[in-house]
Design a protein around this motif. Structure first.
Motif, PDB file in Angstrom:
ATOM      1  N   ASN A 255       0.818  -1.220   0.000  1.00 33.63           N
ATOM      2  CA  ASN A 255       0.000   0.000   0.000  1.00 33.63           C
ATOM      3  C   ASN A 255       0.848   1.265   0.000  1.00 33.63           C
ATOM      4  O   ASN A 255       0.535   2.244  -0.690  1.00 33.63           O
ATOM      5  CB  ASN A 255      -0.927   0.009   1.220  1.00 33.63           C
ATOM      6  N   LEU A 256       1.926   1.249   0.774  1.00 33.39           N
ATOM      7  CA  LEU A 256       2.755   2.444   0.921  1.00 33.39           C
ATOM      8  C   LEU A 256       3.775   2.597  -0.209  1.00 33.39           C
ATOM      9  O   LEU A 256       4.318   3.693  -0.404  1.00 33.39           O
ATOM     10  CB  LEU A 256       3.490   2.406   2.267  1.00 33.39           C
ATOM     11  N   ASN A 257       4.033   1.507  -0.925  1.00 36.19           N
ATOM     12  CA  ASN A 257       5.062   1.518  -1.966  1.00 36.19           C
ATOM     13  C   ASN A 257       4.526   0.867  -3.241  1.00 36.19           C
ATOM     14  O   ASN A 257       4.949  -0.234  -3.615  1.00 36.19           O
ATOM     15  CB  ASN A 257       6.316   0.776  -1.482  1.00 36.19           C
ATOM     16  N   PRO A 258       3.589   1.514  -3.914  1.00 38.79           N
ATOM     17  CA  PRO A 258       2.983   0.886  -5.099  1.00 38.79           C
ATOM     18  C   PRO A 258       3.994   0.544  -6.185  1.00 38.79           C
ATOM     19  O   PRO A 258       3.733  -0.343  -7.007  1.00 38.79           O
ATOM     20  CB  PRO A 258       1.974   1.940  -5.577  1.00 38.79           C
ATOM     21  N   ARG A 259       5.159   1.206  -6.192  1.00 42.68           N
ATOM     22  CA  ARG A 259       6.165   0.899  -7.214  1.00 42.68           C
ATOM     23  C   ARG A 259       6.822  -0.460  -7.001  1.00 42.68           C
ATOM     24  O   ARG A 259       7.591  -0.913  -7.849  1.00 42.68           O
ATOM     25  CB  ARG A 259       7.240   1.989  -7.241  1.00 42.68           C
ATOM     26  N   ILE A 260       6.509  -1.134  -5.901  1.00 38.82           N
ATOM     27  CA  ILE A 260       7.114  -2.443  -5.661  1.00 38.82           C
ATOM     28  C   ILE A 260       6.697  -3.434  -6.746  1.00 38.82           C
ATOM     29  O   ILE A 260       7.397  -4.407  -7.023  1.00 38.82           O
ATOM     30  CB  ILE A 260       6.753  -2.966  -4.254  1.00 38.82           C
ATOM     31  N   LYS A 261       5.551  -3.182  -7.379  1.00 47.80           N
ATOM     32  CA  LYS A 261       5.094  -4.080  -8.446  1.00 47.80           C
ATOM     33  C   LYS A 261       6.011  -4.013  -9.675  1.00 47.80           C
ATOM     34  O   LYS A 261       5.928  -4.875 -10.563  1.00 47.80           O
ATOM     35  CB  LYS A 261       3.659  -3.742  -8.849  1.00 47.80           C
ATOM     36  N   ASN A 262       6.887  -3.016  -9.733  1.00 43.35           N
ATOM     37  CA  ASN A 262       7.841  -2.920 -10.844  1.00 43.35           C
ATOM     38  C   ASN A 262       8.996  -3.899 -10.718  1.00 43.35           C
ATOM     39  O   ASN A 262       9.796  -4.034 -11.642  1.00 43.35           O
ATOM     40  CB  ASN A 262       8.402  -1.495 -10.934  1.00 43.35           C
ATOM     41  N   PHE A 263       9.084  -4.553  -9.560  1.00 42.16           N
ATOM     42  CA  PHE A 263      10.169  -5.506  -9.320  1.00 42.16           C
ATOM     43  C   PHE A 263       9.588  -6.906  -9.168  1.00 42.16           C
ATOM     44  O   PHE A 263       8.412  -7.086  -8.875  1.00 42.16           O
ATOM     45  CB  PHE A 263      10.957  -5.095  -8.071  1.00 42.16           C
TER      46      PHE A 263
END
Length: 473
Positions: A255-263
Motif C-alpha cells: 500500500n505504501l510503496n505501489p512501485r514495488i510491483k515494478n520488481f
C-alpha cells in the motif's frame, strides 16, 4: 461392494465423493524446501550425504528449494568480503575444527560455519541440482548497524551500501556457479532476537522504501534477475493488535510503496505461534499480494517445543493438516520447513541426528507426511478446486493439483475413521490412478487403484495421509 465395505476394520464412512474441478485453476506451485542455514551438526555427521539424499534425492522428499543465510561472516568489516569459495570442505571427520561444534561464541567457530555452509551449497547444487536457491539476511553486516540495548537496526545512511553488498553477494555466488533465485534483505524484521538479528523500525515503513528505492534498482542496474522476498515476519498473521503478522506487514508495504510491483517480488511469511497468546495465528491468504499477482511463500516454520521431541503419526498429521491449509486456504505457492536435519536434542527438524555417535539418524512422521506433498506435486503444477461430499468428516482435508496430463489428490485424514469415497474429475477422464499411503506403519507405500463400476474409489485409512497420482486424457 457394500458387503466388502462393511467388513473393513475401524468402521467405514460412505460419502458422496470428491469432485476435482479440472478447469478451475488456483495458484501455481513453485515447490517445497528446507532451510539448512545451521549446518554444523549435519556437516559433522558421518552420514551427511545420505541425509541430504533423504531431503533432496529421488528416494526422499525430492525438494527443489534450498533456503540459506546471508551471513554477517561474509563481510566482517568495511570493504572486507569473504564468501568462502576458497575453502576446502572435504576435511577429515576427526579434524580439530569439529571440536567447535556447539561453541558459536568462539570466534574460531566462524570457520566451521563457513565450511559447513559451503559443503551444503555444493551438495544442494552440484549433486542434487536444486533449481531454486534462496537466501535471507538475518542481519546486515555489523558495521552498517546502530545498536540500542538489545535492538540493532540498519543505519539510514547505509541503505545504498547494504543494497550494494547484497548485489555483490548475488554476483559472487553466480560467478562461482550458484545462481540465486531470490534474496530476502530482512528475516523477521520486527523481531529483536537474542541471536544475530536486525529490527527494521518503524515497521514496514522502512523495509518497503529500502526495496523500492535501493535494492530493486541496484539489482536491475546490475542486470541481475534475482527475485526479492519481502515480509518474513515470525507470525503468518496477527492475533493481538500490536502483533503485526506477515499478512498485514506485506499489505502495508504494498500500500505504501505501489512501485514495488515494478520488481520481481515474493510476499512471504513464517508460521510461528503468537509470542503473547502462545496460539497459532490463522492460516489465511495474503489478499493484497495475491490481488497484485505476487506469489506468496511460507519460508519458515517448525516446532519450537525443544523439550519434547515428537516422532509419531499424530505429529505428522498435525503438520500435514497445516500444509494443506497453507496450500488450500492461503493459496501459498511454496512451503519451506525450517531445518531439514537437527541434532536429536530439539524438535525443530524433519530428521533427527544422533550426535553422540554421529552415525545414526531418524526420519520423523513429520518428514514422511511432508513427502506426500513434496514428492508428488511437481514444480509448476496448478492447484485446482475440489468439492467435498457433504458426508466426509470435517477433519478430512482434500486438495488437488494438475500438470499436463498428471493429476494429484492429497488427502489428510486426521480422524480415526476409515473412509472410502468415489473420485470424480469434471471435464476430463482419468486413465490410471495410484495410491501412496503414509500412516503409523507405512511410508509412501504404493498400490494401484482399480476401476469399480466405472469409478475410482479413494481408500483412506484413519489417521493417514494418502496421495493419489493419476494420468488423464
Amino acid at each position: 461392494m457394500k458387503r466388502w465395505l462393511t467388513q473393513r476394520p475401524g468402521g467405514v464412512s460412505s460419502a458422496p465423493g470428491v469432485t476435482v474441478q479440472w478447469n478451475q485453476e488456483q495458484q501455481n506451485i513453485d515447490g517445497f524446501g528446507i532451510c539448512q542455514g545451521h549446518a554444523d551438526d549435519l556437516y559433522a555427521h558421518h552420514k551427511r550425504s545420505e541425509i541430504m539424499n533423504w531431503l533432496y534425492g529421488d528416494q526422499g522428499l525430492r525438494l527443489n528449494i534450498y533456503r540459506g543465510e546471508i551471513s554477517t561472516f561474509f563481510s566482517p568489516a568495511k570493504n572486507v568480503y569473504d564468501f568462502g569459495f576458497d575453502r576446502n570442505v572435504d576435511i577429515s571427520y576427526d579434524d580439530p575444527l569439529f571440536d567447535l561444534l556447539g561453541q558459536e561464541s568462539d570466534p574460531a567457530h566462524a570457520e566451521l560455519y563457513m565450511r559447513a555452509q559451503h559443503w551444503v551449497f555444493r551438495e544442494v547444487k552440484k549433486v542434487h541440482h536444486v533449481e531454486k536457491m534462496i537466501f535471507s539476511a538475518w542481519s546486515p553486516p555489523t558495521y552498517m548497524k546502530n545498536k540500542l540495548g538489545n535492538i540493532s537496526s540498519l543505519k539510514v545512511l547505509q541503505y545504498q551500501n547494504y543494497a550494494n553488498y547484497l548485489v555483490k553477494f548475488v554476483r559472487e555466488f553466480q560467478k562461482n556457479g550458484y545462481p540465486i533465485y531470490a534474496i530476502s534483505p530482512a528475516n523477521e524484521p520486527e523481531y529483536a532476537a537474542s541471536w544475530t538479528s536486525c529490527v527494521w523500525l518503524p515497521g514496514s515503513t522502512t523495509l518497503g522504501p529500502f526495496i523500492v528505492n535501493y535494492l530493486g534498482p541496484s539489482l536491475k542496474k546490475a542486470n541481475l534477475n534475482t527475485k526479492i522476498i519481502f515480509g518474513e515476519n515470525a507470525q503468518w498473521s496477527g492475533i493481538l493488535g500490536f502483533i503485526l503478522g506477515s499478512a498485514n506487514y506485506t499489505a502495508n508495504i504494498i500500500n505504501l510503496n505501489p512501485r514495488i510491483k515494478n520488481f520481481d517480488v515474493i510476499a512471504a511469511g513464517h508460521g510461528y505461534e503468537d509470542p503473547i497468546t502462545k496460539e497459532r495465528p490463522a492460516i489465511a491468504p495474503f489478499s493484497k499480494a495475491l490481488q497484485r499477482g505476487m506469489p506468496v511463500w511460507l519460508t519458515e516454520v517448525s516446532s519450537i517445543d525443544y523439550a519434547n521431541i515428537r516422532w509419531g503419526i499424530q505429529d505428522g498429521l498435525k503438520w500435514a493438516a497445516d500444509w494443506h491449509r497453507y496450500l488450500s486456504d492461503a493459496n501459498t505457492s511454496a512451503l519451506i520447513y525450517w531445518l531439514g536435519a537437527v541434532p536429536g536434542r530439539n524438535d525443530e527438524g524433519l530428521i533427527y541426528m544422533d550426535m553422540e555417535n554421529r552415525e545414526d539418524y531418524t526420519l520423523t512422521k513429520r518428514y514422511e507426511t511432508f513427502g506426500n506433498f513434496s514428492r508428488y506435486i511437481e514444480v509448476d503444477s496448478r492447484r485446482v478446486t475440489v468439492k467435498r461430499g457433504c458426508d466426509l468428516p470435517a477433519d478430512l482435508h482434500v486438495s488437488s493439483y494438475k500438470k499436463d496430463n498428471k493429476l494429484v489428490v492429497v488427502v489428510v485424514n486426521v480422524t480415526k475413521k476409515h473412509v472410502q469415497t468415489p473420485l470424480l474429475v469434471n471435464g476430463i477422464n482419468v486413465e490410471s490412478l495410484q495410491r501412496v499411503l503414509t500412516d503409523a506403519d507405512h511410508r509412501w507405500t504404493e498400490s494401484n487403484v482399480e476401476l469399480i463400476n466405472g469409478k475410482y474409489i479413494l481408500d483412506i485409512p484413519g489417521e493417514s495421509v494418502v496421495t493419489f497420482v493419476g494420468t488423464v486424457k
